[in-house]
Design a protein around this motif. Structure first.
Motif, mmCIF file in Angstrom:
data_model
loop_
_atom_site.group_PDB
_atom_site.id
_atom_site.type_symbol
_atom_site.label_atom_id
_atom_site.label_comp_id
_atom_site.label_asym_id
_atom_site.label_seq_id
_atom_site.Cartn_x
_atom_site.Cartn_y
_atom_site.Cartn_z
ATOM 1 N N HIS A 73 40.814 44.926 36.605
ATOM 2 C CA HIS A 73 39.206 44.909 36.564
ATOM 3 C C HIS A 73 38.678 45.965 37.607
ATOM 4 O O HIS A 73 38.032 47.074 37.014
ATOM 5 C CB HIS A 73 38.639 43.677 37.778
ATOM 6 C CG HIS A 73 38.168 42.924 37.968
ATOM 7 N ND1 HIS A 73 37.032 42.241 37.508
ATOM 8 C CD2 HIS A 73 38.891 41.329 37.598
ATOM 9 C CE1 HIS A 73 36.593 41.232 37.344
ATOM 10 N NE2 HIS A 73 37.938 40.642 36.914
ATOM 11 N N ARG A 76 39.118 49.157 34.597
ATOM 12 C CA ARG A 76 37.751 49.133 34.502
ATOM 13 C C ARG A 76 37.175 49.997 35.530
ATOM 14 O O ARG A 76 36.396 50.771 35.452
ATOM 15 C CB ARG A 76 36.766 48.050 34.197
ATOM 16 C CG ARG A 76 37.756 47.209 33.095
ATOM 17 C CD ARG A 76 36.484 45.973 32.706
ATOM 18 N NE ARG A 76 36.534 44.984 33.788
ATOM 19 C CZ ARG A 76 37.157 43.758 33.050
ATOM 20 N NH1 ARG A 76 38.283 43.779 32.401
ATOM 21 N NH2 ARG A 76 37.365 42.708 34.291
ATOM 22 N N GLN A 77 37.199 49.627 36.497
ATOM 23 C CA GLN A 77 36.507 50.589 37.838
ATOM 24 C C GLN A 77 36.934 51.916 37.885
ATOM 25 O O GLN A 77 36.447 52.683 38.634
ATOM 26 C CB GLN A 77 36.368 49.650 38.857
ATOM 27 C CG GLN A 77 37.197 49.503 39.704
ATOM 28 C CD GLN A 77 37.365 48.884 41.082
ATOM 29 O OE1 GLN A 77 35.875 48.385 41.787
ATOM 30 N NE2 GLN A 77 38.044 48.966 41.776
ATOM 31 N N PRO A 79 39.560 53.833 35.923
ATOM 32 C CA PRO A 79 40.617 54.582 35.171
ATOM 33 C C PRO A 79 41.325 55.466 35.196
ATOM 34 O O PRO A 79 42.990 55.240 34.369
ATOM 35 C CB PRO A 79 39.611 55.068 33.584
ATOM 36 C CG PRO A 79 38.203 55.038 34.687
ATOM 37 C CD PRO A 79 38.315 54.584 35.441
ATOM 38 N N GLU A 205 34.741 42.476 25.090
ATOM 39 C CA GLU A 205 36.013 43.444 24.418
ATOM 40 C C GLU A 205 36.458 43.258 23.688
ATOM 41 O O GLU A 205 36.950 44.272 22.726
ATOM 42 C CB GLU A 205 36.888 43.615 25.973
ATOM 43 C CG GLU A 205 35.824 44.296 27.812
ATOM 44 C CD GLU A 205 36.969 44.387 28.990
ATOM 45 O OE1 GLU A 205 38.076 43.531 28.858
ATOM 46 O OE2 GLU A 205 36.621 44.793 29.728
#
Length: 210
Positions: A73, A76-77, A79, A205
């Motif tokens: 998580h 993804r938010q 990088p 993904e």
């Protein structure tokens, strides 16, 4: 990294004593500052998004969301943030889950003060950090093929992605709701996730769903 080249670190561990110990070590080092502390994976995601630390030192096993899932998580938010797992667990499965989730490193809590500080600096430079004794385990773990989803598990997950409830899925596939739950639990384990949303995201993904 900030303009003054100070590395901002977010500490995540469900034991306050451990967090305070890590904070004391890092705050005594040149070029490192602790910008926040979290006691759970869920809290880590929120703080990582708000504080945008350079490094997140993250415990692997905590109540609720574990470190590997939280790593996914966070990556993804945010990088640009590097995640380094710091844990007492050294099984090959744990290491692979963390690395595949995007972790930049994996350290044991038995690491020395110098090793911990060096790891933070190395991760900030974009290097991979791994306690030397763990390298063979990672190699062995990577050599193992992850268990594939069965056709039925994919079918159930596909219906989950369409918003169907377990009861709806059971009626659609002519199986019981309990059987649907069993398929989902197997799927969660294979994908190293703990909920339906994460399972769908991870499957997409990895190209497991169309």
């Amino acid at each position: 990294m900030s303009i003054d080249d100070t590395i901002g670190v977010l500490l995540v561990d469900d034991h306050p004593v451990v967090r305070e110990g890590l904070s004391s070590i890092l705050e005594s080092a040149d070029g490192i500052t602790v910008v926040g502390q979290a006691g759970s994976g869920e809290e880590a995601i929120v703080l990582a998004g708000a504080l945008t630390p350079d490094i997140v030192l993250l415990d692997l096993r905590m109540g609720g969301m574990d470190g590997a899932e939280a790593t996914g998580h966070i990556m993804r938010q945010s990088p640009g943030t590097k995640v380094v797992i710091v844990t007492t667990y050294d099984s090959d499965t744990d290491i692979l889950r963390a690395v595949e989730a995007g972790a930049a490193g994996y350290l044991l809590k038995g690491s020395s003060r110098a090793e911990l500080i060096a790891a933070v600096h190395a991760a900030a430079r974009g290097e991979t950090v791994l306690t030397p004794s763990l390298a063979p385990k990672l190699f062995q773990a990577r050599a193992k093929e992850p268990p594939p989803l069965t056709e039925r598990e994919r079918e159930v997950l596909q219906l989950v992605s369409r918003g169907l409830t377990n009861a709806d899925i059971g009626r659609r596939l002519f199986i019981s709701e309990a059987t649907v739950k069993t398929y989902l639990m197997r799927t969660f384990k294979k994908l190293s996730v703990s909920d339906r949303t994460a399972a769908v995201i991870t499957a997409l993904e990895q190209g497991l769903l169309p």
